[in-house]
Design an enzyme around this catalytic site. Structure first.
Site, PDB file in Angstrom:
ATOM      1  N   GLY A  86      91.797  16.149 -15.478  1.00  0.00           N
ATOM      2  CA  GLY A  86      93.184  15.697 -15.515  1.00  0.00           C
ATOM      3  C   GLY A  86      93.379  14.354 -16.173  1.00  0.00           C
ATOM      4  N   GLY A 120      97.174  10.668 -15.999  1.00  0.00           N
ATOM      5  CA  GLY A 120      96.021  10.731 -16.883  1.00  0.00           C
ATOM      6  C   GLY A 120      95.327   9.406 -17.108  1.00  0.00           C
ATOM      7  NE  ARG A 177      83.507  18.198 -13.246  1.00  0.00           N
ATOM      8  CZ  ARG A 177      83.731  16.929 -12.937  1.00  0.00           C
ATOM      9  NH1 ARG A 177      83.679  16.550 -11.671  1.00  0.00           N
ATOM     10  NH2 ARG A 177      84.008  16.043 -13.860  1.00  0.00           N
ATOM     11  CG  ASP A 246      86.419  18.732  -7.555  1.00  0.00           C
ATOM     12  OD1 ASP A 246      86.578  19.127  -6.391  1.00  0.00           O
ATOM     13  OD2 ASP A 246      86.824  17.625  -7.961  1.00  0.00           O
ATOM     14  CG  ASN A 247      84.021  15.024  -6.905  1.00  0.00           C
ATOM     15  OD1 ASN A 247      84.406  15.115  -8.069  1.00  0.00           O
ATOM     16  ND2 ASN A 247      84.757  14.506  -5.950  1.00  0.00           N
TER      17      ASN A 247
END
EC number: 2.7.7.-
Length: 481
Positions: A86, A120, A177, A246-247
Site C-alpha cells: 500500500g 502511501g 510472505r 503478511d509480516n
C-alpha cells in the site's frame, strides 16, 4: 546514465501478483542517512549523492526498469484481509557479485493500487526506526531485511499530528510472505499457486527442486527457518509486535519493523504495541503465533501437496504438528548457549525454567541478568541479591564446569550469545525524537555505533546498558500508518 542495473524476475509470475507502479515524485528530497556498509556488502555501484537521492526518493526511475507493487493478503490479528504494497514500490532485483539476488524496495513512496484509502507515505520517525532496529538485528546476528537509506521528502504526512515525510530503501532476500501464498490460494488458480511455489523455491531453496513434493518440502523449509528466527528473537528479548501472516517472510528474515521493541524486565506477557490490545503478539506468544502462521501457509499449499484433500490435510498437519518439538529443541539449545553450557543434561530444562521464573518474579532485566551471571556482577538487582538465586548459581556453576570444564570457558561462550547492548526503548525514542523533530542526529548516530558492536562492552556507553528508572511502564509503540 545511471549504473544501477536491476532485474525483474518477479514479473515472470502471472500478472495478478503485482501491478506496475512508479513511485510518486516528492517536492524536495534530501538524504538523511545512507548505509555505506550495506551498499558495499551487496556491491552496489558507486554513485554520487545527487544520483542516489533521485533514485531513492522515487523522483527518477532507472531506465529499462518497471517498478512494481506486490499483491498479497494476510491474517491480521487472526482476520483474513486482502492487502498488498500500500505504500511500497519494488524498484527491482539486484544481482550481487556473489550471485545472490536481493530486492531493492522503496517504502513510503506514494499511493498504489493496494493503498486501501491510505496516503502511501511514511513519517521520518517510522522509517528511521526501521533503519535503526533492522541494523541492530543484523549486528545481533539475526536474519533480517536491512535498510539502505532514509530520504526526507520535504513534504508533510498527517498522522495523529502532522509530521515530516520520509522514504526508506529496504534490501531483502525477497518480499515473499506467507500472505503472498494466501493470496494465491484465495484468488488464484492452481497454476498460479504452482508458479508461486516454483518461484519461491528457485529464489530461496533451489535444493528443493529435485524433491518429489515441492509444496510439502517448502512448508518444511519455511518452518525450519522460522523456528530459527523466533528462537533468535527470544534470545535477545525482541518483540515484533505485529506478527500478522503478511509480516512472515518465506526467506526467514525479520520484516516490517512497526511497533517493535525490546523487552527489559522479563515477563512473557510483555506487549508494547498500541494495537495489540489482547496480547496476541506478546513476547512469550511469538512461538505459538509462528506455528499458527505456518498453519495458514500449510492451508495455502494444500492443493499442491496432494490431489486428495484428506491426504493433503494429513500430510500438512503432520508437518505443523512437528513445530513445537523442533522449536523447543532449538530454544533449549539456545538457552544452553546463553548460559555457557556444553552438551545436554536431563536437568537443563528444570534449571532454565527456574531461572526464568525467578527473573519474572523479581522483574529482572532480561539482558543484564545473563551479563551478571557471566561477569559475576551485581546490577543492583533484587534477583541477584536473593537467596534463591544464590542457590541457583551453585547449580549453574556445577553444570557449567561439568566433566572438569573450566568456568572461564563457559563465560567466554556466553559472551557470544548475550549482547551487552540492545536498543533500549527509551534511548531509541529519544534518538528518533531528536532526529525527526530537530534534525539532531548525534544520539541516533551514537546509538547506531553502539548497536553495530553489541557484544563488546564499551565502557564509554555504560548509560546505554540500563533500562529507564521506573522501567517501561506505560511505554507504547505505534504502527506508523
Amino acid at each position: 546514465m545511471l549504473s544501477l542495473q536491476l532485474q525483474s524476475h518477479y514479473t515472470n509470475l502471472p500478472d495478478k501478483f503485482y501491478s506496475y507502479q512508479r513511485p510518486v515524485a516528492v517536492k524536495n528530497p534530501s538524504l538523511l542517512i545512507f548505509n555505506d556498509s550495506l551498499a558495499n556488502s551487496v556491491h552496489l555501484p558507486k554513485m554520487n549523492q545527487e544520483k542516489w537521492v533521485s533514485i531513492l526518493s522515487g523522483n527518477q526511475v532507472i531506465s529499462d526498469t518497471n517498478p512494481i507493487s506486490q499483491a498479497y493478503a494476510g491474517h491480521q490479528f487472526g482476520n483474513f484481509t486482502m492487502l498488498g504494497d500500500g505504500r511500497a514500490v519494488l524498484l527491482g532485483e539486484f544481482l550481487t557479485k556473489g550471485q545472490s539476488i536481493v530486492d531493492i524496495q522503496l517504502k513510503g513512496s506514494g499511493r498504489t493500487p493496494y493503498s486501501r484509502g491510505g496516503d502511501g507515505r511514511a513519517t521520518i520517525a517510522a522509517m528511521l526506526r526501521e533503519y535503526l532496529i533492522s541494523e541492530a538485528m543484523y549486528h545481533l546476528g539475526i536474519s533480517t531485511t536491512r535498510s539502505l537509506a532514509v530520504v526526507k521528502t520535504g513534504e508533510k504526512v498527517q498522522r495523529e499530528l502532522e509530521q515530516e515525510g520520509g522514504i526508506l530503501t529496504r534490501i531483502a532476500k525477497s518480499h515473499l510472505r506467507v500472505g503472498t501464498f494466501e493470496y494465491a490460494y484465495q484468488y488464484g488458480t492452481i497454476e498460479d499457486q504452482k508458479a508461486l511455489t516454483a518461484y519461491a523455491i528457485r529464489r530461496h531453496y533451489p535444493e528443493l527442486e529435485e524433491t518429489e513434493n515441492h509444496a510439502l518440502e517448502l512448508l518444511k523449509k519455511v518452518m525450519e527457518v522460522q523456528a530459527d528466527l523466533i528462537v533468535n528473537w527470544m534470545r535477545v528479548g525482541f518483540i515484533h509486535g505485529v506478527m500478522n501472516t503478511d509480516n512472515m517472510s518465506i526467506a526467514g528474515e525479520t520484516i516490517d519493523y512497526g511497533p517493535c521493541a525490546f523487552m527489559n524486565s522479563y515477563d512473557p506477557q510483555t506487549v508494547f504495541s498500541s494495537i495489540d490490545t489482547q496480547g496476541r503478539y506478546a513476547f512469550g506468544n511469538q512461538p505459538r503465533i509462528a506455528q499458527w502462521n505456518l498453519s495458514r501457509l500449510a492451508i495455502a499449499l494444500l492443493d499442491q501437496i496432494h490431489p486428495d484433500p484428506k491426504q493433503a490435510v494429513e500430510m500438512a498437519q503432520a508437518v505443523i504438528n512437528s513445530f513445537p518439538k523442533i522449536y523447543e529443541s532449538k530454544w533449549l539449545n539456545m538457552m544452553r548457549n546463553k548460559l555457557g553450557w556444553e552438551g545436554a543434561q536431563d536437568a537443563d530444562q528444570h534449571l532454565i525454567d527456574d531461572l526464568l521464573h525467578m527473573m519474572h518474579k523479581y522483574s529482572a532485566d532480561y539482558t543484564n541478568t545473563f551479563l551478571a551471571i557471566a561477569n559475576r556482577e551485581n546490577f543492583d538487582s533484587s534477583l541477584l541479591d536473593s537467596f534463591e538465586f544464590q542457590e541457583w548459581s551453585i547449580h549453574w556453576m556445577y553444570r557449567a564446569t561439568i566433566e572438569g570444564r573450566a568456568l572461564d570457558q563457559a563465560i567466554e561462550k556466553m559472551k557470544g550469545y548475550n549482547p551487552v547492548f540492545i536498543p533500549r526503548n527509551h534511548m531509541v525514542e529519544s534518538a528518533l525524537s531528536k532526529a525527526s523533530q530537530s534534525n539532531d542526529f548525534d544520539q541516533f548516530e551514537e546509538l547506531l555505533k553502539i548497536i553495530s558492536n553489541p557484544y563488546h562492552n564499551n565502557e564509554k556507553f555504560t548509560a546505554y546498558k540500563f533500562p529507564p528508572v521506573g522501567g517501561d511502564l506505560g511505554y507504547q509503540t505505534f504502527c506508523g500508518t
